[in-house]
Write an enzyme that holds these catalytic residues in place. Structure first.
Site, PDB file in Angstrom:
ATOM      1  N   GLU A  50       0.828  -1.210   0.067  1.00 25.23           N
ATOM      2  CA  GLU A  50       0.333   0.006  -0.180  1.00 25.23           C
ATOM      3  C   GLU A  50       0.816   1.151  -0.087  1.00 25.23           C
ATOM      4  OE1 GLU A  50      -3.602   1.464   2.809  1.00 25.23           O
ATOM      5  OE2 GLU A  50      -2.418   0.022   3.514  1.00 25.23           O
ATOM      6  N   LYS A 119      -9.262   2.809  -2.472  1.00 20.30           N
ATOM      7  CA  LYS A 119      -9.589   1.932  -1.189  1.00 20.30           C
ATOM      8  C   LYS A 119     -10.783   2.505  -0.616  1.00 20.30           C
ATOM      9  CE  LYS A 119      -7.365   1.042   3.167  1.00 20.30           C
ATOM     10  NZ  LYS A 119      -6.131   1.411   4.173  1.00 20.30           N
ATOM     11  N   CYS A 175      -5.768  -2.983   1.871  1.00 17.84           N
ATOM     12  CA  CYS A 175      -5.504  -3.318   3.356  1.00 17.84           C
ATOM     13  C   CYS A 175      -6.917  -3.764   4.026  1.00 17.84           C
ATOM     14  CB  CYS A 175      -4.776  -2.034   3.901  1.00 17.84           C
ATOM     15  SG  CYS A 175      -4.119  -2.478   5.577  1.00 17.84           S
TER      16      CYS A 175
END
Length: 647
Positions: A50, A119, A175
């Site tokens: 990330e 994300k 994540c």
């Protein structure tokens, strides 16, 4: 085999590179440097952590236009670097879009950015304040963005398809998305993605690493897919927390590879994912197949050439039915014998019967059946003398096996009978006009059927159940006499292959029993496998070795596992067997026995269709009622032809 892709495999990598916080040039050069190494290793898709272009722990520097602009320039540099490279690169960066900043993954191939994935679930724990800097994907109003004069999709909902690898489709999440109550990868998988790449920056504290592993393992099982996880380097800031560079590769509920942690160098894991296996698992799993995908997905094809390597790096066990880790021995053997014992207990309770009849030969199968019966009777507080073991010497019975059966029965306190079948079989030969000197299939099967007749009649006489001893390997190969040892009142070993039976008895003599019983069990394990239906040799030793007739059980069980459990076609089984057994058997030997396995498997279905009730122990079962439904007349031609022409 020209390419691993022809076997339905695709080579992927999980990567964690060294970082300098907010130094985009350093980080980009490290990404390119590592990618060059991945290309040398024939990796086809690689995922980096990330925000790998900037590092994750930049804090309020993410609000600096300079850092955002430099990150974009680095993305373009990696894009240009990728021209002519046969690798898909997935990197993370902060990216501005419509006056908002997003934490995104960029998918790059051959000079193009194929998609930008933002994300969705932003981490807002005590040590991280992503919402201070980034917006969620749910805030996007325009799902396209222009980067370097190129119109690029800007959305979570992209499935990337690789036509050169049969049905290899991947998607990306970032994540915290994985930790959410409903991860985006659930939808991605239902929409067709069989590989999920996760760019992460997960910190460490006591217990988190194991939880993360368990989460990825279970999630990969739930989506019936591969999960490739990459986490940020230990060189991230340690002002408030630390990172470890944890890398994990999972496939349908198994952690295939994991990296070491807490070092300061760039590192990667490389593995060949079996997408054909995953697709077949999904076809078989009707719960997954009935899931409905939404229609808001974009599908992007990647013109990736087939891999130049023909040798897979998958870890291929010679004994796939046996656990890899020695610490699992006790658990697995306890579990299997508990399943056997409780299956038998339920049948005895239903029939209101408290006696069982067992043909005890001194071989592996009848020995395991006896030990599991003992376990069942102990749980029911039944006396061991209600177990009637019958040894039935025939024309091929050796002193060694007979002695082992006799002594084991005595030591375990069961009722023991010896009934010599030779006179009865000789009379039967006279009745049907068969010469005692003609050592053919009639000579062998007459003995097996006589033994079954005796066991059945004793069961009637004593109001007991005849326990079958035939194992999963024998059922697959049809290595039994129809209406002889193929028949019983309950098949206790029907879900356990021969290699696993040997393994369980080794556990019994090593960890459960001691003294004379342990010695006998060890001797049984070391005795050649034989039906003992043909006369012994001049020295009184076994002359009829099963594995000389039908092939080594270690090969047959390997073939069985991959044919039934993994749905592999013969050419793929052959390729994997050649790798696993390269120091044990020649290529021609493996091919010969694989062809023999296929012929026997197809031709012996009629025996499986009339098998008695038996217990399912593992994921491979051939019960005609629940697990394996196949017509007795099914043609083997396509499977045999798949092997033809392979050198």
């Amino acid at each position: 085999m020209k390419s691993i892709n022809d076997l339905g495999l695709i080579r992927v990598a999980s990567v964690s590179t060294k970082v300098a916080i907010a130094d985009t040039d350093y980080n980009t050069n490290e990404i390119i440097k590592t990618t060059n190494q991945l290309i040398e290793n024939k990796v086809q898709v690689a995922v980096f952590p990330e925000l790998s272009i900037t590092a994750y722990t930049c804090g309020d520097l993410f609000l600096q236009k300079l850092l955002i602009d430099r990150a974009l320039s680095s993305l373009i540099k990696i894009k240009n670097y990728s021209i002519g490279k046969e690798i898909v690169i997935i990197v993370g960066l902060p990216l501005s879009h419509q006056s908002k900043l997003y934490n995104v993954a960029a998918v790059i191939f051959n000079g193009s950015i194929l998609g930008i994935i933002p994300k969705q679930y932003l981490c807002n724990h005590k040590e991280f304040y992503e919402k201070r800097w980034f917006s969620s994907s749910t805030e996007i109003s325009d799902n396209q963005i222009i980067i370097d004069n190129e119109l690029v999709l800007f959305t979570q909902n992209i499935i990337f398809r690789i036509p050169s690898v049969s049905n290899a489709n991947f998607a990306v999440e970032i994540c915290e998305d994985l930790w959410a109550i409903s991860p985006p990868s659930i939808s991605h998988s239902v929409a067709g993605a069989n590989i999920i790449f996760n760019l992460s920056a997960s910190n460490e504290y006591i217990g988190k690493h194991q939880y993360r592993k368990d989460l990825i393992k279970i999630h990969s099982s739930k989506i019936i897919g591969a999960y490739i996880y990459s986490s940020a380097s230990s060189l991230e800031s340690t002002s408030d927390t630390i990172f470890s560079g944890s890398l994990l590769i999972a496939e349908s509920g198994k952690i295939l590879l994991e990296s070491d942690r807490f070092n300061f160098e760039s590192k990667y894991l490389i593995y060949d994912i079996d997408v054909n296996y995953l697709n077949q698992e999904r076809i078989k799993n009707k719960t997954f197949a009935s899931s409905i995908a939404n229609n808001n997905y974009y599908y992007t094809d990647i013109d990736l050439n087939k891999s130049e390597t023909s040798v897979t790096n998958r870890k291929i066990s010679k004994t796939p039915f046996i656990p890899d880790k020695i610490e699992e021995i006790n658990y697995v053997c306890q579990e299997i014998t508990d399943i056997q014992a409780n299956g038998l207990i339920r049948r005895l309770l239903h029939t209101n019967i408290s006696k069982v009849i067992l043909g005890l030969s001194g071989g592996l199968d009848s020995t395991l059946a006896l030990l599991s019966i003992i376990k069942a009777f102990d749980k029911m507080n039944l006396k061991h003398n209600n177990i009637v073991c019958v040894t039935m010497p025939g024309f091929g019975t050796t002193t060694k096996t007979k002695t082992n059966a006799t002594e084991l029965a005595k030591l375990l306190g069961v009722t023991f009978l010896e009934i010599d079948i030779r006179q009865s079989v000789n009379q039967h030969f006279k009745d049907i006009g068969h010469s005692i000197d003609k050592l053919d299939i009639t000579y062998e099967n007459a003995q097996a059927r006589m033994r079954t007749l005796i066991l059945m009649d004793i069961a009637n006489q004593k109001n007991g159940l005849v326990i079958g001893t035939g194992d999963l390997s024998e059922i697959a190969l049809g290595w039994s006499t129809y209406n002889g040892d193929q028949m019983s009142m309950y098949g206790l070993n029907s879900g356990i292959p021969k290699t696993l039976i040997r393994y369980i008895i080794e556990w019994y003599y090593s960890l459960v029993y001691s003294g004379k019983i342990s010695e006998i069990l060890k001797d049984i394990v070391n005795t050649p496998i034989s039906p003992e239906l043909l006369p012994s040799d001049s020295s009184g030793e076994i002359s009829q070795w099963t594995e000389k007739a039908i092939g080594p059980y270690i090969l047959n069980d390997f073939f069985l596992y991959h044919f039934i459990r993994n749905y592999y076609e013969p050419k793929k089984i052959l390729e994997f067997a050649r790798i696993a057994f390269k120091t044990d058997y020649t290529d021609n030997e493996i091919k010969y026995w694989l062809k023999n396995f296929i012929k026997r498997f197809f031709s012996q279905q009629f025996k499986r269709n009339t098998s008695p009730d038996g217990i399912k122990v593992g994921s491979v079962s051939l019960s005609q009622r629940a697990d394996w439904k196949m017509p007795s007349e099914a043609s083997m031609n396509n499977w045999i032809e798949d092997l033809e022409g392979i050198e």
